[in-house]
Scaffold this motif. Structure first.
Motif, PDB file in Angstrom:
ATOM      1  N   ALA A   1       9.539   7.766   0.774  1.00 57.60           N
ATOM      2  CA  ALA A   1       8.738   8.371  -0.296  1.00 57.60           C
ATOM      3  C   ALA A   1       7.581   7.457  -0.702  1.00 57.60           C
ATOM      4  O   ALA A   1       6.477   7.932  -0.968  1.00 57.60           O
ATOM      5  CB  ALA A   1       9.625   8.686  -1.501  1.00 57.60           C
ATOM      6  N   ALA A   2       7.833   6.148  -0.724  1.00 55.24           N
ATOM      7  CA  ALA A   2       6.758   5.210  -1.067  1.00 55.24           C
ATOM      8  C   ALA A   2       5.668   5.218  -0.002  1.00 55.24           C
ATOM      9  O   ALA A   2       4.474   5.245  -0.326  1.00 55.24           O
ATOM     10  CB  ALA A   2       7.325   3.799  -1.233  1.00 55.24           C
ATOM     11  N   VAL A   3       6.061   5.219   1.268  1.00 51.33           N
ATOM     12  CA  VAL A   3       5.066   5.286   2.345  1.00 51.33           C
ATOM     13  C   VAL A   3       4.310   6.607   2.250  1.00 51.33           C
ATOM     14  O   VAL A   3       3.092   6.649   2.417  1.00 51.33           O
ATOM     15  CB  VAL A   3       5.726   5.109   3.728  1.00 51.33           C
ATOM     16  N   GLU A   4       5.017   7.681   1.940  1.00 55.07           N
ATOM     17  CA  GLU A   4       4.354   8.980   1.802  1.00 55.07           C
ATOM     18  C   GLU A   4       3.330   8.956   0.670  1.00 55.07           C
ATOM     19  O   GLU A   4       2.232   9.506   0.806  1.00 55.07           O
ATOM     20  CB  GLU A   4       5.386  10.085   1.568  1.00 55.07           C
ATOM     21  N   ARG A   5       3.650   8.302  -0.443  1.00 55.39           N
ATOM     22  CA  ARG A   5       2.684   8.189  -1.539  1.00 55.39           C
ATOM     23  C   ARG A   5       1.446   7.412  -1.088  1.00 55.39           C
ATOM     24  O   ARG A   5       0.315   7.774  -1.448  1.00 55.39           O
ATOM     25  CB  ARG A   5       3.332   7.557  -2.771  1.00 55.39           C
ATOM     26  N   LEU A   6       1.655   6.352  -0.295  1.00 60.41           N
ATOM     27  CA  LEU A   6       0.505   5.611   0.243  1.00 60.41           C
ATOM     28  C   LEU A   6      -0.352   6.500   1.140  1.00 60.41           C
ATOM     29  O   LEU A   6      -1.578   6.481   1.058  1.00 60.41           O
ATOM     30  CB  LEU A   6       0.978   4.395   1.048  1.00 60.41           C
TER      31      LEU A   6
ATOM     32  N   GLY B   1      -5.351   9.921   1.604  1.00 61.22           N
ATOM     33  CA  GLY B   1      -5.927  11.207   1.980  1.00 61.22           C
ATOM     34  C   GLY B   1      -5.323  11.813   3.232  1.00 61.22           C
ATOM     35  O   GLY B   1      -5.865  12.770   3.782  1.00 61.22           O
ATOM     36  N   GLY B   2      -4.193  11.292   3.679  1.00 57.58           N
ATOM     37  CA  GLY B   2      -3.505  11.861   4.832  1.00 57.58           C
ATOM     38  C   GLY B   2      -2.470  12.889   4.408  1.00 57.58           C
ATOM     39  O   GLY B   2      -2.160  13.027   3.223  1.00 57.58           O
ATOM     40  N   VAL B   3      -1.952  13.614   5.395  1.00 54.78           N
ATOM     41  CA  VAL B   3      -0.937  14.628   5.148  1.00 54.78           C
ATOM     42  C   VAL B   3       0.298  14.283   5.979  1.00 54.78           C
ATOM     43  O   VAL B   3       0.219  14.208   7.211  1.00 54.78           O
ATOM     44  CB  VAL B   3      -1.438  16.037   5.548  1.00 54.78           C
ATOM     45  N   VAL B   4       1.418  14.052   5.308  1.00 58.34           N
ATOM     46  CA  VAL B   4       2.659  13.747   6.014  1.00 58.34           C
ATOM     47  C   VAL B   4       3.232  15.043   6.580  1.00 58.34           C
ATOM     48  O   VAL B   4       3.519  15.978   5.831  1.00 58.34           O
ATOM     49  CB  VAL B   4       3.679  13.044   5.091  1.00 58.34           C
TER      50      VAL B   4
ATOM     51  N   PRO C   1       2.974  18.222  16.106  1.00 60.73           N
ATOM     52  CA  PRO C   1       1.688  17.585  16.428  1.00 60.73           C
ATOM     53  C   PRO C   1       1.268  16.620  15.319  1.00 60.73           C
ATOM     54  O   PRO C   1       1.311  16.968  14.133  1.00 60.73           O
ATOM     55  CB  PRO C   1       0.724  18.768  16.527  1.00 60.73           C
ATOM     56  N   ILE C   2       0.897  15.398  15.708  1.00 57.78           N
ATOM     57  CA  ILE C   2       0.505  14.367  14.750  1.00 57.78           C
ATOM     58  C   ILE C   2      -0.735  13.637  15.255  1.00 57.78           C
ATOM     59  O   ILE C   2      -1.049  13.671  16.437  1.00 57.78           O
ATOM     60  CB  ILE C   2       1.638  13.345  14.497  1.00 57.78           C
ATOM     61  N   ASP C   3      -1.390  12.951  14.324  1.00 56.27           N
ATOM     62  CA  ASP C   3      -2.561  12.140  14.648  1.00 56.27           C
ATOM     63  C   ASP C   3      -2.300  10.652  14.461  1.00 56.27           C
ATOM     64  O   ASP C   3      -2.939   9.824  15.098  1.00 56.27           O
ATOM     65  CB  ASP C   3      -3.745  12.533  13.749  1.00 56.27           C
TER      66      ASP C   3
ATOM     67  N   VAL D   1      -8.352   5.314   8.468  1.00 57.65           N
ATOM     68  CA  VAL D   1      -7.837   5.946   9.691  1.00 57.65           C
ATOM     69  C   VAL D   1      -6.969   7.156   9.337  1.00 57.65           C
ATOM     70  O   VAL D   1      -6.979   8.178  10.028  1.00 57.65           O
ATOM     71  CB  VAL D   1      -7.026   4.928  10.536  1.00 57.65           C
ATOM     72  N   ILE D   2      -6.207   7.047   8.264  1.00 58.36           N
ATOM     73  CA  ILE D   2      -5.261   8.091   7.854  1.00 58.36           C
ATOM     74  C   ILE D   2      -5.969   9.297   7.231  1.00 58.36           C
ATOM     75  O   ILE D   2      -5.505  10.434   7.378  1.00 58.36           O
ATOM     76  CB  ILE D   2      -4.238   7.495   6.855  1.00 58.36           C
ATOM     77  N   ARG D   3      -7.098   9.073   6.561  1.00 59.51           N
ATOM     78  CA  ARG D   3      -7.782  10.128   5.803  1.00 59.51           C
ATOM     79  C   ARG D   3      -7.972  11.386   6.644  1.00 59.51           C
ATOM     80  O   ARG D   3      -8.545  11.360   7.724  1.00 59.51           O
ATOM     81  CB  ARG D   3      -9.133   9.617   5.305  1.00 59.51           C
TER      82      ARG D   3
END
Length: 182
Positions: A139-144, A149-152, A54-56, A119-121
């Motif tokens: 990994a760079a996108v994950e750091r962004l 404030g999002g959770v991968v 499940p994702i947002d 939107v990601i927060r």
């Protein structure tokens, strides 16, 4: 070791002959480009969707992952976000990070518009890409995403190249070998 000039990839019942190209003095790769390959994008996207938790929110790095994230988003009925390669004049309060990937062979910047960060927060995010190799771009996108404030909750690609195929933290449809020069 003789390096082949091509590699036959089979994924989701489709076959593609990929040229094998030298990208470093000691390494060649099978060049996989989904840009313009509508059939491949439309065949692989539903299979990736089946693997996602499940994702947002969906996100990809500019540019090769864009057709895939578009089709995944269409199937899921949600919009997507692009981590751009440079800060654009229209961006407000952009987040930035540097990355060095196997295909760019130099440092590049990935940027997230402040409105996209909002939107990601607090959201569950899936990173979508065409190929995961060293994992530097993901990994760079994950750091962004984390800065925003999002959770991968998922890292997904059509192919996992080289050692990435042995990782248990990515979702992928087929492995893609590397061709080291020995």
């Amino acid at each position: 070791m003789n390096i082949p000039t091509s590699y036959i990839l089979t994924v989701c019942g489709l076959e593609r002959t990929l040229p094998v190209l030298q990208v470093a003095p000691d390494l060649s790769i099978a060049s996989f480009v989904i840009l313009g390959d509508t059939e491949l994008v439309c065949r692989t996207a539903p299979e990736l969707v089946k693997k996602l938790p499940p994702i947002d929110v969906l996100i990809t790095a500019e540019a090769k992952g864009i057709p895939l994230v578009f089709e995944v988003s269409r199937l899921l009925g949600m919009n997507y976000i692009i981590a751009r390669k440079s800060v654009k004049p229209y961006m407000q309060d952009p987040l930035t990070i540097e990355v060095h990937s196997i295909t760019t062979q130099k440092k590049q910047t990935l940027c997230l518009d402040g409105k996209d960060a909002a939107v990601i927060r607090g959201k569950r995010v899936a990173i979508i890409d065409d190929v995961i190799s060293t994992g530097e771009s993901v990994a760079a996108v994950e750091r962004l995403v984390c800065q925003a404030g999002g959770v991968v909750v998922a890292r997904a690609a059509i192919l996992a190249e080289g050692d990435a195929a042995n990782r248990d933290d990515i979702l992928f449809l087929a492995p893609l070998p590397l061709f080291p020069h020995k």
